[in-house]
Structures are given as C-alpha cells and as structure tokens.
Design a protein around this motif. Structure first.
Motif, PDB file in Angstrom:
ATOM      1  N   ASN A  43       0.823  -1.219   0.000  1.00 55.74           N
ATOM      2  CA  ASN A  43       0.000   0.000   0.000  1.00 55.74           C
ATOM      3  C   ASN A  43       0.855   1.267   0.000  1.00 55.74           C
ATOM      4  O   ASN A  43       0.538   2.250   0.649  1.00 55.74           O
ATOM      5  CB  ASN A  43      -0.966   0.013   1.184  1.00 55.74           C
ATOM      6  CG  ASN A  43      -2.005  -1.069   1.072  1.00 55.74           C
ATOM      7  OD1 ASN A  43      -2.495  -1.348  -0.022  1.00 55.74           O
ATOM      8  ND2 ASN A  43      -2.340  -1.687   2.178  1.00 55.74           N
ATOM      9  N   LYS A  44       1.952   1.245  -0.732  1.00 58.42           N
ATOM     10  CA  LYS A  44       2.843   2.398  -0.795  1.00 58.42           C
ATOM     11  C   LYS A  44       2.984   2.925  -2.219  1.00 58.42           C
ATOM     12  O   LYS A  44       3.874   3.706  -2.504  1.00 58.42           O
ATOM     13  CB  LYS A  44       4.225   2.023  -0.259  1.00 58.42           C
ATOM     14  CG  LYS A  44       4.224   1.691   1.214  1.00 58.42           C
ATOM     15  CD  LYS A  44       5.621   1.411   1.698  1.00 58.42           C
ATOM     16  CE  LYS A  44       5.620   1.085   3.178  1.00 58.42           C
ATOM     17  NZ  LYS A  44       6.948   0.769   3.659  1.00 58.42           N
ATOM     18  N   THR A  45       2.117   2.499  -3.123  1.00 52.96           N
ATOM     19  CA  THR A  45       2.240   2.932  -4.513  1.00 52.96           C
ATOM     20  C   THR A  45       2.155   4.448  -4.611  1.00 52.96           C
ATOM     21  O   THR A  45       2.918   5.070  -5.336  1.00 52.96           O
ATOM     22  CB  THR A  45       1.162   2.272  -5.394  1.00 52.96           C
ATOM     23  OG1 THR A  45       1.310   0.864  -5.295  1.00 52.96           O
ATOM     24  CG2 THR A  45       1.306   2.679  -6.840  1.00 52.96           C
ATOM     25  N   GLY A  46       1.230   5.057  -3.883  1.00 56.95           N
ATOM     26  CA  GLY A  46       1.083   6.510  -3.928  1.00 56.95           C
ATOM     27  C   GLY A  46       2.336   7.225  -3.456  1.00 56.95           C
ATOM     28  O   GLY A  46       2.778   8.189  -4.075  1.00 56.95           O
ATOM     29  N   ALA A  47       2.930   6.750  -2.380  1.00 52.17           N
ATOM     30  CA  ALA A  47       4.169   7.351  -1.870  1.00 52.17           C
ATOM     31  C   ALA A  47       5.307   7.155  -2.868  1.00 52.17           C
ATOM     32  O   ALA A  47       6.100   8.058  -3.094  1.00 52.17           O
ATOM     33  CB  ALA A  47       4.535   6.742  -0.523  1.00 52.17           C
ATOM     34  N   LYS A  51       7.441  10.192  -5.238  1.00 48.41           N
ATOM     35  CA  LYS A  51       8.892  10.392  -5.296  1.00 48.41           C
ATOM     36  C   LYS A  51       9.469  10.137  -6.681  1.00 48.41           C
ATOM     37  O   LYS A  51      10.635  10.400  -6.920  1.00 48.41           O
ATOM     38  CB  LYS A  51       9.577   9.473  -4.284  1.00 48.41           C
ATOM     39  CG  LYS A  51       9.237   9.803  -2.857  1.00 48.41           C
ATOM     40  CD  LYS A  51       9.890   8.829  -1.905  1.00 48.41           C
ATOM     41  CE  LYS A  51       9.478   9.138  -0.472  1.00 48.41           C
ATOM     42  NZ  LYS A  51      10.019   8.161   0.461  1.00 48.41           N
ATOM     43  N   HIS A  52       8.663   9.571  -7.571  1.00 49.67           N
ATOM     44  CA  HIS A  52       9.131   9.236  -8.918  1.00 49.67           C
ATOM     45  C   HIS A  52       8.219   9.878  -9.966  1.00 49.67           C
ATOM     46  O   HIS A  52       7.456   9.191 -10.637  1.00 49.67           O
ATOM     47  CB  HIS A  52       9.162   7.719  -9.108  1.00 49.67           C
ATOM     48  CG  HIS A  52      10.162   7.044  -8.252  1.00 49.67           C
ATOM     49  ND1 HIS A  52       9.896   6.687  -6.948  1.00 49.67           N
ATOM     50  CD2 HIS A  52      11.424   6.676  -8.499  1.00 49.67           C
ATOM     51  CE1 HIS A  52      10.970   6.111  -6.442  1.00 49.67           C
ATOM     52  NE2 HIS A  52      11.909   6.091  -7.341  1.00 49.67           N
ATOM     53  N   MET A  53       8.293  11.169 -10.063  1.00 51.29           N
ATOM     54  CA  MET A  53       7.481  11.863 -11.041  1.00 51.29           C
ATOM     55  C   MET A  53       8.017  11.591 -12.446  1.00 51.29           C
ATOM     56  O   MET A  53       9.198  11.339 -12.628  1.00 51.29           O
ATOM     57  CB  MET A  53       7.478  13.356 -10.753  1.00 51.29           C
ATOM     58  CG  MET A  53       6.796  13.693  -9.446  1.00 51.29           C
ATOM     59  SD  MET A  53       6.818  15.437  -9.097  1.00 51.29           S
ATOM     60  CE  MET A  53       8.431  15.582  -8.370  1.00 51.29           C
TER      61      MET A  53
END
Length: 85
Positions: A43-47, A51-53
């Motif tokens: 559940n860290k895909t959003g985070a 950080k990886h735009m």
C-alpha cells in the motif's frame, strides 16, 4: 507569480503520455512492473509515485511528451495506474 522556468506539478492521465524515444526495453518495463506490484502489496504505490514523477514537456496540441522515465511510464500504463505526477 510563477516563474516560467519552475516546473508545474499536476496529475496527468498515464494514457495521455506520449513517448519521445522510439523504443523501450521490455525487460526493464517488466522489472518496473514487478517493483510497482511490490509497492502496491505494501500500500505504498502513492508514496512511491510521489517520489518518482514522470517529467514531461508540453508539445504540439498541448500533449504531454515524456522526457525521462519511459520504462516507468510504460509499466504504469500496463499496471492500470490512472494518473501520475
């Protein structure tokens, strides 16, 4: 007033991204997809995406052209991610 040289960060539908390079290594895309799935399991895909735009430039007809992270962009598309910064 915003300096015209400052980046504008906004969500863009992954489907609307256009590549600027003609080929993408599918092995690298597969590795990125695996990394995305691992992040999603935690559940860290959003985070991770925060950080990886994916850097883009506006091109003809105000279309978003990817200038870097082509493999990540393709992996996000294949994994069904809707938007990216």
């Amino acid at each position: 007033m915003i300096d015209p040289r400052e980046p504008i960060v906004s969500p863009v539908p992954v489907e609307e991204l256009r590549p600027t390079q003609i080929t993408v290594g599918m092995r690298e895309v597969a590795l990125k997809r695996q990394m995305i799935r691992t992040q999603d399991a935690k559940n860290k895909t959003g985070a991770f995406l925060g950080k990886h735009m994916v850097p883009v430039v506006l091109g003809p007809k105000n279309r978003n052209y990817v200038t870097d992270h082509h493999h990540l962009a393709r992996a996000l598309l294949e994994e069904g991610v809707k938007d990216v910064l």
